[in-house]
Design an enzyme around this catalytic site. Structure first.
Site, PDB file in Angstrom:
ATOM      1  N   GLU B 155       0.805  -1.258  -0.066  1.00 15.13           N
ATOM      2  CA  GLU B 155       0.175  -0.012   0.095  1.00 15.13           C
ATOM      3  C   GLU B 155       0.972   1.283  -0.014  1.00 15.13           C
ATOM      4  OE1 GLU B 155      -0.707  -2.710   1.702  1.00 15.13           O
ATOM      5  OE2 GLU B 155      -2.889  -2.988   1.134  1.00 15.13           O
ATOM      6  N   HIS B 224     -10.555  -4.603  10.577  1.00 11.26           N
ATOM      7  CA  HIS B 224     -11.335  -4.508   9.256  1.00 11.26           C
ATOM      8  C   HIS B 224     -12.651  -3.419   9.343  1.00 11.26           C
ATOM      9  CE1 HIS B 224      -9.342  -7.845   7.497  1.00 11.26           C
ATOM     10  NE2 HIS B 224      -9.475  -7.337   6.497  1.00 11.26           N
TER      11      HIS B 224
END
Lengths: 435, 420
Positions: B155, B224
């Site tokens: 990322e 998450h």
């Protein structure tokens, strides 16, 4: 072939480092036999080669192996006149390195006189890397650097006046005084910065290379072949961003060259204390790109490797990892007392001063006279003096400049309580920024 | 109480059936909304009733098909007439097309990629896989692998790569598979994305869009279920928007892509299957404006993303209890649309913020400060703020439900604030 030649000669030298007196014995661990040719001046295309280096020693003998390596490379140049160098080219290189050295020395002076502040990282001793690479680039090629970026900007063509003004924090600086020493940007000369955190610039450079590939393949622009050169140090080579970008660049065959300026020290951390495998060039083949080691104190060798790597990238054959063995003569920054480095290490590299080496070379090969070189030095002195005068005389940024570049589109400051965009209110730039 | 029971029957019949998006399909598609005008009735037996005039524009007739009649003699005036809108299109409810939120995002993306060849998407599984939430499904076949770039799992580096590409003239959209993964890209987002335009003295623009699903889902676990809007809001140079309906998702996506500023577009995992009818014609929303969802007189409720729907749930109960809240979806998390918010505060004098961010340092905290600073004199009550608890989201269902704001809490908070 030159790059793989370099690899083979390195392996052979390292494997024979402990056996004195026969540096030309072939390495027994290489899978393929390579013919002996002159390393520099080779015109054969290079391809990706994996290299077995199971016998690379990582203990104290390595240090001596590195010194042997540099000597070997120097020895290998059978004929110095084979080095393709014209009179003008030589003078150009010399001028660039003298500019770098004088400018950085002037920076030190100005810093101690209180004209510039903060963290200033000087490039003395490493000029060969910047000159060797950047002078082989076109104007539209990209350069991406770290906080040691004054000289990269100068070599790329940013006027000394603009760089010095930026260091003084004046409005006429290349970044309007908003960047400072560690953030040299130039859209005109495609200098992508200037980053304070190490490793941050490598993905940005990878992005610029990706943009070239995109233009070529998606926008169908055949003339899009701008190459990107990313400069960073040995400390950065232990950072995740380095490895992630090596992977992506090799995966997509991006036109980028990763140049490691290995000056053996990351502030006070010795490269050997921080890195499990100190041979950074060996990490290139692990990702599928050539890894080259070059003597970064010799501008001609750097230039040779640079030319090949740039040609490779421009052809579309993908990235290259180049490790330049170099050294910084000053401390990490002007605030660094530089107590950890041993005097004999400093002396060893001072004897290999890139400017002195080039000067000797030019004179010995009758490529330039003392007079020519003195004239260059004088010219550069004037340029540097002029840049200081210009910076001194330049105005400091106005208050109105504070909010101007926060957003490219100032509507980003939002809608104020009265219904108008804040940026449209009169006196906005004299006010405060809040959203 | 007789009149209360009647009112409840009235509002029960009035309650729009279907999921919140159906409600919205009639209201926000043409940016008109059900007008609920309240005028006070005489106080009867200690309780205050309001006579409700319901004037509906663009509403499905079905919604009012079962309006109950008064059988106790109390006069209830209802004017449930589908009025032709000023926009002149007849039977607007039949035009436009229905789609889910993720399809709306895809539509916006598709239109922008066709319009401008420098727009590209960079992220994990955006190409061949079609996006983990199917936002980019089918696009790699149409535009190729380079425009829908499947990246390795890195990322920080691919966000930096997108920034470098943006500096070199492309307009990339970075997709975080889950917003939480962008924590790994925080270095690039804070240092380069937000600051580079400034430190380069304005030389390089970074017209990048960073988007991805965040928020608390259905038992996805703590990592998450993160809400990153509070972490990014301090980074100068970034704009942040949050979408909550298919209509504003498409509009904000298009606006973000066209903007020269770096924009972070927050989507929510649970809203991807929201269905709504959106216009056929092209539209681009304003990145800095808030959306007035429901006008009212009693209290201003400021919300965004998923909490908008919780608020609207609560509003049904509140309306039946006689309250008249004004609901504003702030949409622009940074900068705040202080005009719309201010107008509302000046009307109602009470504010409740309902958000999914954590209590500490969230969007609500900043919004409270901004409102207090700008509209203190207009307030009759302290600004209420309902946020998620400062707890890592647990896996267990009941515990997870406790961490986010639920409609009964909103009802209770409104009741408390309206006592002022």
């Amino acid at each position: 072939m030159a790059i793989s030649m370099a690899l083979s000669s390195i392996s052979s030298s390292v494997s024979s480092s402990t056996s004195v007196g026969n540096p030309r014995r072939r390495a027994l661990h290489l899978k393929t036999q390579r013919p002996r040719t002159v390393f520099l001046g080779s015109k054969v295309e290079c391809g990706i080669r994996g290299v077995q280096h199971t016998d690379l020693s990582r203990n104290a003998t390595f240090h001596s192996a590195k010194a042997t390596l540099s000597e070997l490379l120097r020895e290998n140049t059978t004929s110095t006149s084979d080095l393709l160098l014209m009179h003008d080219e030589g003078l150009e290189l010399y001028e660039d390195m003298i500019l770098a050295r004088s400018f950085e020395d002037m920076c030190a002076q100005m810093y101690y006189r209180g004209k510039m502040f903060g963290f200033v990282h000087l490039y003395n001793g490493q000029e060969a890397v910047s000159t060797g690479f950047i002078k082989s680039l076109r104007k539209d090629d990209f350069v991406c650097s770290t906080y040691r970026d004054h000289v990269h900007a100068l070599s790329k063509g940013v006027p000394a006046r603009q760089v010095m003004s930026e260091l003084f924090g004046k409005a006429t600086g290349c970044c309007r005084g908003q960047g400072g020493s560690m953030h040299m940007f130039s859209k005109e000369h495609q200098v992508l910065g200037g980053f304070a955190f190490i490793g941050e610039g490598i993905p940005v450079a990878t992005g610029a290379a990706f943009a070239t590939k995109y233009r070529r393949e998606v926008l169908k622009d055949d003339k899009a072949d701008a190459v990107t050169v990313a400069f960073f140090g040995d400390g950065t080579c232990n950072n995740g961003q380095f490895f992630e970008c090596l992977n992506m660049a090799a995966l997509w065959k991006l036109p980028i060259i990763f140049v490691v300026e290995n000056n053996l020290w990351a502030i006070g951390m010795s490269h050997y204390r921080a890195t499990s495998i100190p041979e950074i060039w060996t990490k290139g083949p692990a990702f599928g790109m050539p890894g080259v080691h070059v003597d970064g104190m010799d501008v001609l060798k750097v230039r040779e490797v640079a030319n090949e790597a740039i040609a490779r990238a421009r052809r579309g054959d993908g990235p290259t990892l180049v490790e330049c063995e170099t050294y910084r003569f000053r401390g990490h920054s002007l605030a660094d007392p530089d107590e950890l480095r041993k005097p004999d290490e400093k002396a060893h590299y001072a004897a290999r001063d890139p400017i002195m080496s080039l000067k000797t070379y030019l004179i010995e090969n009758n490529l330039a006279s003392e007079g020519d070189l003195k004239a260059i030095e004088k010219k550069i002195d004037e340029i540097v003096e002029d840049s200081v005068e210009f910076a001194e005389a330049s105005p400091l940024p106005e208050r109105s400049q504070l909010l101007e570049n926060v957003f490219a589109d100032p509507k980003g400051f939002g809608i104020g309580p009265d219904g108008r965009y804040r940026c449209e209110e009169p006196g906005f730039t004299a006010g405060t920024a809040q959203v | 109480m007789e009149s209360t029971a009647l009112l409840q029957k009235l509002t029960a019949g009035m309650a729009f059936r279907g999921n919140p998006a159906t409600l919205l399909s009639s209201s926000s598609a043409s940016s008109h909304f059900a007008r609920v005008q309240a005028s006070a009735w005489p106080i009867m037996q200690g309780s205050r009733l309001r006579r409700l005039n319901v004037e509906a524009t663009d509403l499905n007739a079905n919604a009012f098909g079962t309006m109950p009649h008064s059988s106790t003699g109390l006069k209830i005036i209802t004017k449930a007439v589908a009025v032709k809108t000023e926009r002149g299109s007849t039977a607007t409810a039949q035009q436009g097309h229905e789609l889910l939120l993720f399809e709306a995002l895809r539509e916006g993306l598709d239109e922008e990629m066709e319009r401008d060849p420098t727009v590209c998407v960079i992220g994990e599984d955006v190409g061949h896989y079609g996006g983990s939430y199917k936002v980019t499904k089918g696009m790699a076949e149409k535009y190729g692998d380079l425009r829908l770039l499947d990246t390795p799992i890195a990322e920080n580096s691919f966000t930096g790569m997108a920034i470098g590409a943006a500096m070199s003239g492309l307009r990339p959209i970075v997709e975080g598979m889950n917003m939480g993964f962008l924590l790994l890209a925080f270095n690039q987002i804070a240092n380069n994305c937000g600051m580079l335009h400034y430190t380069s003295g304005g030389q390089f623009t970074i017209p990048i869009v960073i988007r991805g699903p965040g928020g608390v889902g259905r038992q996805l676990g703590a990592e998450h279920s993160q809400r990153l809007e509070s972490y990014f809001q301090s980074v100068p140079g970034l704009q942040m928007v949050a979408c909550s309906t298919p209509y504003n998702a498409k509009g904000l996506m298009k606006a973000a892509i066209r903007s020269e500023n770096p924009v972070i577009l927050f989507e929510h995992v649970l809203l991807y299957n929201l269905k709504e009818r959106i216009p056929d014609e092209e539209y681009v929303l304003c990145l800095e404006e808030a959306e007035l969802v429901r006008p009212g007189e009693d209290i201003t409720i400021l919300t965004y993303s998923r909490m908008r729907h919780h608020v609207l749930q609560a509003v049904k109960t509140l309306v039946s209890k006689g309250y008249d809240p004004e609901v504003i979806d702030i949409r622009s998390l940074k900068p705040f649309d202080l005009f719309t918010i201010g107008n509302s505060v000046k009307k109602t004098h009470k504010v409740l913020i309902v958000e999914e961010c954590m209590r500490t340092g969230g969007i609500g905290a900043s919004l409270r400060a901004a409102i207090m600073e700008n509209f203190f004199d207009e307030l009759d009550a302290p600004i209420g703020c309902l946020s998620s608890q400062d707890v890592p989201t647990p896996y267990a269902g009941p515990l997870e439900d406790l961490t986010v704001v639920q409609p009964p809490q909103i009802v209770f908070a409104v009741e408390q604030l309206c006592k002022h």
